[in-house]
Design an enzyme around this catalytic site. Structure first.
Site, short mmCIF file in Angstrom:
data_model
loop_
_atom_site.label_atom_id
_atom_site.label_comp_id
_atom_site.label_asym_id
_atom_site.label_seq_id
_atom_site.Cartn_x
_atom_site.Cartn_y
_atom_site.Cartn_z
N ASP A 324 3.37 3.87 -9.92
CA ASP A 324 4.78 4.19 -9.80
C ASP A 324 5.59 2.93 -10.10
O ASP A 324 5.58 2.03 -9.30
CB ASP A 324 5.14 4.78 -8.43
CG ASP A 324 4.40 4.13 -7.26
OD1 ASP A 324 3.35 3.49 -7.47
OD2 ASP A 324 4.90 4.24 -6.14
N GLU A 571 0.74 -9.01 -5.26
CA GLU A 571 0.18 -7.66 -5.45
C GLU A 571 -0.17 -7.38 -6.90
O GLU A 571 -0.95 -6.50 -7.21
CB GLU A 571 1.17 -6.59 -4.95
CG GLU A 571 2.46 -6.56 -5.74
CD GLU A 571 3.34 -5.33 -5.44
OE1 GLU A 571 2.84 -4.33 -4.92
OE2 GLU A 571 4.54 -5.40 -5.77
#
Ligand SMILES: *[C@@H]1O[C@H](CO)[C@@H](O)[C@H](O)[C@H]1NC(C)=O
Ligand SMILES: *[C@@H]1O[C@H](CO)[C@@H](O)[C@H](O)[C@H]1NC(C)=O
Ligand SMILES: *[C@@H]1O[C@H](CO)[C@@H](O)[C@H](O)[C@H]1NC(C)=O
Ligand SMILES: *[C@@H]1O[C@H](CO)[C@@H](O)[C@H](O)[C@H]1NC(C)=O
Ligand SMILES: *[C@@H]1O[C@H](CO)[C@@H](O)[C@H](O)[C@H]1NC(C)=O
Ligand SMILES: *[C@@H]1O[C@H](CO)[C@@H](O)[C@H](O)[C@H]1NC(C)=O
Ligand SMILES: CC(=O)N[C@H]1CO[C@H](CO)[C@@H](O)[C@@H]1O
Length: 623
Positions: A324, A571
């Site tokens: 996403d 991340e």
């Protein structure tokens, strides 16, 4: 009167409990009057008091729900002023994540394999990463909430590891990588706890929600539970655990088949196949990304109500993909030159019309494993034998469909299938490696392994094009699952695929005198490719950490002694420059970080002889 009332309440109870007995037919959705669609959520989010919409929906109330609702009426509800909303929040809510309780005291075992890491910097860093689980392990603790107070946290019974940053709860596909890391760190109990939390979710909701919050209840994430069970069982050999897992895994599988499958007709021969896609029943902004979604759908647009609802559904489905967001799901692949926010591209999102190759590979793996595992226990019940056969057939049907619709002979690659064009989307992304990773090889691969030796040609090109880890796509979109970002889970899957195919081709050579070598068409051996990618990954994560204040006492001093920061594990990474964090997307890049740490430990475990780079220099790993 009294009797009547008694009878009807008995009836109601009976109805209610029978609804309980068939959880599969129950529709779970976000239904809190505070944290889900409604005037409070809208008023608070649109007041723009927080830079991240997720903050508000993670704030537990400090008064019983009824009182909070009354307080909202008192400030005129939907018409409240910004100042009143601010006061309303102060009076009625606790800080985001108050119910999240760190378990700093988890036992950190010493790991012998870390001693085998030859480079002192990497060895010290691995020790740090092993200890870092202590900072990412938490439980939900409701004891500091009053009676009647509410929170968006889904009840869970056991501790868990969070990704970090804004991600204060556990996530579905992140947890597979985290569990790999936990097993390397000998945190077996914690790994089991995390899997058992997912089991509970499936028993309760019939599927695994995206994450452990009520606002994730209408969508899942890439189905990795079979892989979690697999790595845990491989490590422990715990047959009781496996036996308990089987019906639960099956239940989750049925969710995907019931709620996320679609019939696809092969345009070339009219054969009809059942495959899966991501598709979410949703017609509102995601509560945790409310402002972004609201603007995407409404600001400067003239969509009809129906178009708006479709867009909200496809946005939520985009979140379900785990990517996403990405050009994989948008019709438009390039932002217009005057685009200010990434709204514009996201407005062309069309998730449900894509049949993703990664999702179908993961579900093939469910089918294959369910078949294998049921056959392992076939003596326990006749039923198990039948199930084993059933899942074997399901796997075969799916693989045929994947080969027919998604395999491309010209490019030696699997691609997503686009239901609008009725064709493959011929665009390189590491999703193409999922079938290889799970071992979903069409029969013709097995007959003529030349094909198999070419499946990494495009991955090699991507690694030649940029100096960092594997790019997520070639599109420069401002979406975070596109260039220039590279992601730890995709790196793991690429490296692992290369290693597996190398092993397969080499064993073939040894046993059969085959002349097929484990190398790309350009002649690069798979071993070199996986090693280079692993080296780039280790260096990216290590230098990201060093460049933000990471240090190893007695081994490596802080680069910049004035910074208070103690090193960030990002991340995601920028594929253009080793040591740079990735960026873009709908929230600022997060640090922590569950899957990054896990994949770093895994790489160092497999390649104990890597040498840490000098992070102040330009770093190059060529092949
Ligand atoms: C908000 O204001 C409008 C227009 O003044 C009014 O019609 C509506 O009832 C008000 N809503 C609430 C919840 O007070
Ligand atoms: C854990 O968090 C504490 C407090 O923020 C920090 O000082 C420590 O360095 C962290 N440890 C690891 C291993 O990340
Ligand atoms: C699917 O195909 C249509 C028609 O060719 C194309 O316009 C669209 O961009 C594709 N969708 C995605 C998500 O790639
Ligand atoms: C990528 O896109 C951004 C924003 O649209 C633009 O500023 C940048 O120049 C592009 N980079 C490349 C290499 O095309
Ligand atoms: C070796 O070749 C034979 C015949 O071509 C084939 O049946 C067999 O499966 C091969 N062995 C392996 C290990 O693949
Ligand atoms: C690492 O280096 C040591 C010492 O040079 C050597 O003995 C060992 O075989 C190497 N290990 C690997 C996995 O290459
Ligand atoms: C934001 C939200 O709550 N969206 C949806 C969740 O799922 C139900 C269906 O189960 C929808 O009706 C909601 O709109």
């Amino acid at each position: 009167m009294k009797t009547l009332f008694f009878i009807s309440s008995v009836l109601l109870t009976a109805l209610f409990s029978s609804a309980h007995a068939v959880p599969n037919n129950r529709s779970y959705s976000c239904d809190s009057p505070i944290f889900c669609e409604g005037p409070i959520l809208k008023a608070v989010q649109m007041a723009g008091l927080f830079s991240d919409s997720k903050t508000f929906v993670d704030m537990p109330t400090k008064k019983p729900e009824v009182e909070v609702l009354k307080a909202f009426e008192k400030i005129n509800g939907a018409n409240a002023s910004r100042a009143d909303i601010k006061q309303f929040l102060e009076d009625n809510f606790m800080p985001a994540g108050t119910e999240v309780t760190p378990l700093h005291n988890i036992n950190i075992p010493k790991l012998d394999w870390i001693d085998d890491i030859s480079n002192p910097d990497y060895r010290g860093w691995a020790e740090h990463l092993n200890e870092a689980w202590g900072n990412l392990t938490v439980t939900f603790d409701y004891s500091n909430l009053c009676h009647g107070c509410v929170t968006s946290a889904l009840p869970v019974n056991r501790p868990f590891v969070v990704p970090g940053g804004r991600f204060r709860e556990f996530y579905y596909w992140d947890s597979f990588f985290v569990i790999k890391g936990l097993i390397l760190s000998k945190q077996f109990k914690l790994a089991e706890d995390m899997i058992e939390n997912f089991f509970d979710f499936i028993e309760e909701y019939g599927f695994v929600p995206n994450g452990a919050r009520i606002y994730y209840l209408n969508r899942s994430q890439p189905p990795f539970l079979a892989h979690m069970i697999d790595v845990y069982y491989e490590e422990t050999g715990d047959k009781d655990f496996l036996l308990k897992a089987l019906p639960i895994l099956e239940k989750e599988y049925h969710h995907w088949m019931r709620d996320r499958s679609i019939e696809v007709t092969n345009p070339r021969n009219d054969n009809v196949y059942t495959l899966n896609h991501y598709a979410v029943n949703n017609k509102y902004p995601r509560p945790e990304s409310y402002v972004q979604d609201f603007n995407t759908v409404n600001t400067g647009t003239d969509f009809s109500d129906e178009e708006k609802e479709q867009l909200y559904a496809d946005i939520a489905a985009g979140a379900e993909t785990g990517w996403d967001f990405s050009s994989r799901w948008t019709r438009q692949k390039q932002p217009s030159p005057d685009q200010v926010e990434n709204y514009e591209m996201l407005r062309t999102i069309n998730t449900a019309n894509i049949i993703p190759i990664d999702l179908n590979s993961l579900l093939w793996y469910y089918e294959r494993q369910l078949s294998t595992w049921y056959s392992m226990f076939h003596r326990k019940s006749k039923e198990f034998k039948k199930k084993s056969i059933y899942y074997r057939q399901q796997a075969k049907k799916r693989l045929d469909a994947m080969e027919e619709l998604m395999w491309n002979d010209d490019f030696n690659s699997f691609y997503d299938f686009n239901l609008t064009s009725n064709e493959q989307n011929v665009e390189y992304t590491p999703a193409t490696l999922y079938p290889i990773w799970v071992g979903a090889f069409p029969e013709k691969f097995m007959k003529d392994k030349t094909t198999l030796s070419k499946v990494f040609d495009q991955t090699e090109e991507a690694l030649q094009k940029y100096p960092g880890i594997l790019t997520t796509s070639y599109y420069n979109t401002t979406l975070q699952w596109d260039w220039p970002n590279g992601w730890p889970p995709l790196t793991y899957i690429a490296i692992q695929s290369l290693r597996q195919v190398e092993l397969l081709l080499n064993s073939e050579r040894n046993s059969n005198d085959s002349n097929i070598v484990a190398s790309t068409s350009q002649g690069t051996s798979f071993n070199v490719l996986s090693t280079v990618l692993a080296e780039r990954y280790a260096a990216s994560a290590f230098c990201g950490w060093i460049n933000t204040g990471g240090s190893i006492p007695g081994v490596l001093e802080k680069l910049n002694s004035s910074t208070e920061d103690a090193g960030h594990m990002f991340e995601k990474f920028d594929v253009n420059t080793i040591g740079l964090s990735g960026s873009q997307g709908e929230y600022v890049s997060q640090i922590g970080f569950g899957w990054t740490n896990a994949v770093a430990l895994w790489v160092l475990n497999l390649w104990p002889n890597f040498t840490a780079p000098d992070c102040t220099q330009t770093i190059v790993y060529d092949f």
